[in-house]
Design an enzyme around this catalytic site. Structure first.
Site, PDB file in Angstrom:
ATOM      1  N   ASP A 179     -59.178 -13.910   2.369  1.00  0.00           N
ATOM      2  CA  ASP A 179     -59.306 -15.276   2.882  1.00  0.00           C
ATOM      3  C   ASP A 179     -59.059 -15.429   4.381  1.00  0.00           C
ATOM      4  O   ASP A 179     -59.789 -16.102   5.079  1.00  0.00           O
ATOM      5  CB  ASP A 179     -58.302 -16.189   2.168  1.00  0.00           C
ATOM      6  CG  ASP A 179     -58.336 -16.056   0.656  1.00  0.00           C
ATOM      7  OD1 ASP A 179     -59.045 -15.168   0.146  1.00  0.00           O
ATOM      8  OD2 ASP A 179     -57.647 -16.837  -0.006  1.00  0.00           O
ATOM      9  N   GLU A 414     -46.750  -8.876  -2.838  1.00  0.00           N
ATOM     10  CA  GLU A 414     -48.181  -9.184  -2.719  1.00  0.00           C
ATOM     11  C   GLU A 414     -48.838  -8.258  -1.691  1.00  0.00           C
ATOM     12  O   GLU A 414     -49.948  -7.786  -1.889  1.00  0.00           O
ATOM     13  CB  GLU A 414     -48.315 -10.655  -2.323  1.00  0.00           C
ATOM     14  CG  GLU A 414     -49.715 -11.233  -2.405  1.00  0.00           C
ATOM     15  CD  GLU A 414     -49.734 -12.720  -2.035  1.00  0.00           C
ATOM     16  OE1 GLU A 414     -48.656 -13.274  -1.663  1.00  0.00           O
ATOM     17  OE2 GLU A 414     -50.815 -13.326  -2.100  1.00  0.00           O
TER      18      GLU A 414
END
Ligand code: 2M8
Length: 444
Positions: A179, A414
């Site tokens: 993103d 993450e």
């Protein structure tokens, strides 16, 4: 292919402990029919996450892996798109922004059975489905016969509704999965930051992760504006491809699309169907990808900004992902290997762990901000698979060792700082747990 010093890996005992923790995370993040990427930051089902998650689940609970994928396919739209988020009706609308009331999928004439977003993500599902099919043994073909029509519909959607000059276009940074990649900085400059819009929503992501590790408010406002534009035009792809302020052709997305065709060919074969069309499609996409997105001057694949027609001169991990394709010309494959191991990514070099998501030598490189530099396990795993397929076993093994060591040192985060190995973003992240299980199962 020359490999420099190999990092020592954690002892076997630690592997058992890591595997147990990974399983616990996947169990805790399971909500009955699917797995959330993270309980707080991402409390719904995400499309490409579910594929990576299924790759791990197949080793511990193959039927759960099948349900993970089939439940996602249950949210598929009538036009074949597999939405990037399938919302859990039991979770409050404002737990994640943008939630169901933003996307308004239920207002569509042919609305999906549950609330979803209107965007897509990289099509890695056939790759996961092929593995899950194998893990189910005698039940594999039953699963394949349910998954295949959904995968074919997804494939047709991409080809019919998203193609531009033979490659798939994406219309929002969220559709690329990477993103906040610096590759999108330039096309996003054409998207105004709408100050009125700014005050109309509350970001939820920064309640659960440090804002210095997430996109800026300005970029978030652009993401919202783009999504609103698509929504307000009824998610019409003719409109979005020709009118949206952001339309790009991404090498990572397209390489995964081509790789999926090869997985579809294998699934088709199990079902007694002709796999040839899928193989031809994989070859076609590979040829067009090389033709249109290979940059001889940058020695990597670059994304194209459809609005300007220009290649976007940012070396990102997405530009290396075509390494998963068996049909790459040898010269391109060798050049990609050199870029992967050279100063921009440093894969396999002392002091670099995994594959950084962005060029280490670029002034915009940031080892902590999401998709602007950190190592992620999914993209590192994809490159390890590509290397293995092209005979780069030693570096593939080194990347797998790096992934295990990152998790052993920093936990199931993450993303990770490629130099220090420190963990960032959310904790107990599902695809980090799932891919770790997948790696350890391959070792056993
Ligand atoms: C991130 O994206 C979401 C939006 O889709 C977000 O930031 O809120 C990305 O890393 C994406 O690739 C991933 O699928 C998603 C869930 O893990 O998080």
């Amino acid at each position: 292919m020359v490999i420099t010093q190999s990092r020592s890996i954690a002892p076997e005992l630690d592997h058992d402990q890591l595997a147990r923790t990974a399983m616990r995370i996947l169990i805790e993040n399971w909500h009955g029919y699917a797995t959330v990427p993270s309980r707080r930051l991402y409390p719904h089902q995400w499309s490409w996450d579910s594929a990576f998650i299924a790759l791990g689940q197949q080793h511990i609970a193959p039927r759960r892996a099948a349900v993970e994928l089939l439940s996602l396919f249950g949210a598929q739209w009538a036009d074949g798109r597999i939405p990037h988020i399938a919302f859990n009706p039991a979770v409050a609308d404002d737990a994640y922004f943008p939630g169901p009331s933003f996307w308004r999928s239920s207002h569509l004439p042919a609305h999906p059975p549950i609330d979803t977003s209107g965007l897509i993500q990289p099509p890695v599902h056939a790759i996961a489905a092929r593995a899950v099919m194998d893990s189910l043994g005698a039940h594999g073909s039953d699963f394949a016969s349910r998954a295949y029509p959904a995968l074919i519909a997804q494939d047709s959607y991409i080809r019919a509704r998203r193609s531009l000059n033979g490659l798939a276009a994406v219309v929002h940074p969220w559709e690329t999965g990477l993103d906040n990649s610096p590759a999108w900085d330039e096309p996003l400059r054409a998207v105004p930051v709408d100050l009125l819009l700014f005050d109309s929503y509350t970001r939820r992501d920064i309640d659960h992760a440090r804002s210095s590790e997430r996109p800026t408010d300005e970029d978030y406002a652009r993401y919202v504006r783009l999504a609103l534009g698509y929504r307000d035009h009824g998610y019409n792809d003719d409109w979005v491809r020709s009118q949206s302020e952001f339309v790009v052709v991404d090498p990572g997305f397209n390489a995964l699309w081509a790789w999926s065709e090869l997985a579809l060919a294998e699934i088709a074969q199990v079902l007694g169907r002709d796999p040839a069309g899928h193989r031809r499609e994989a070859e076609r996409i590979t040829t067009v990808l090389v033709d249109q997105l290979w940059s001889a001057s940058h020695q990597i694949f670059l994304a194209r900004d459809v609005r300007s027609g220009d290649l976007l001169a940012a070396r990102t991990v997405a530009g290396l992902i075509p390494l998963v394709l068996p049909g790459l010309p040898a010269g391109v494959r060798d050049a990609l290997y050199a870029t992967l191991t050279g100063p921009s990514f440093g894969a396999g070099q002392p002091g670099i762990r995994g594959v950084p998501s962005f060029d280490l030598t670029d002034r915009r490189y940031n080892p902590r901000r999401y998709w602007r530099g950190p190592t992620w396990l999914n993209t590192t795993w994809l490159l390890a698979e590509g290397l293995r397929m092209h005979g780069g076993d030693e570096l593939a093994q080194r990347l797998r060792d790096d992934m295990v060591a990152l998790v052993a040192d920093a936990g199931f985060r993450e993303y990770f700082n490629p130099r220090t190995g420190s963990g960032h973003g959310t904790s107990n992240f599902s695809w980090s747990a799932a891919l770790l299980l997948h790696l350890l199962a391959e070792r056993a």
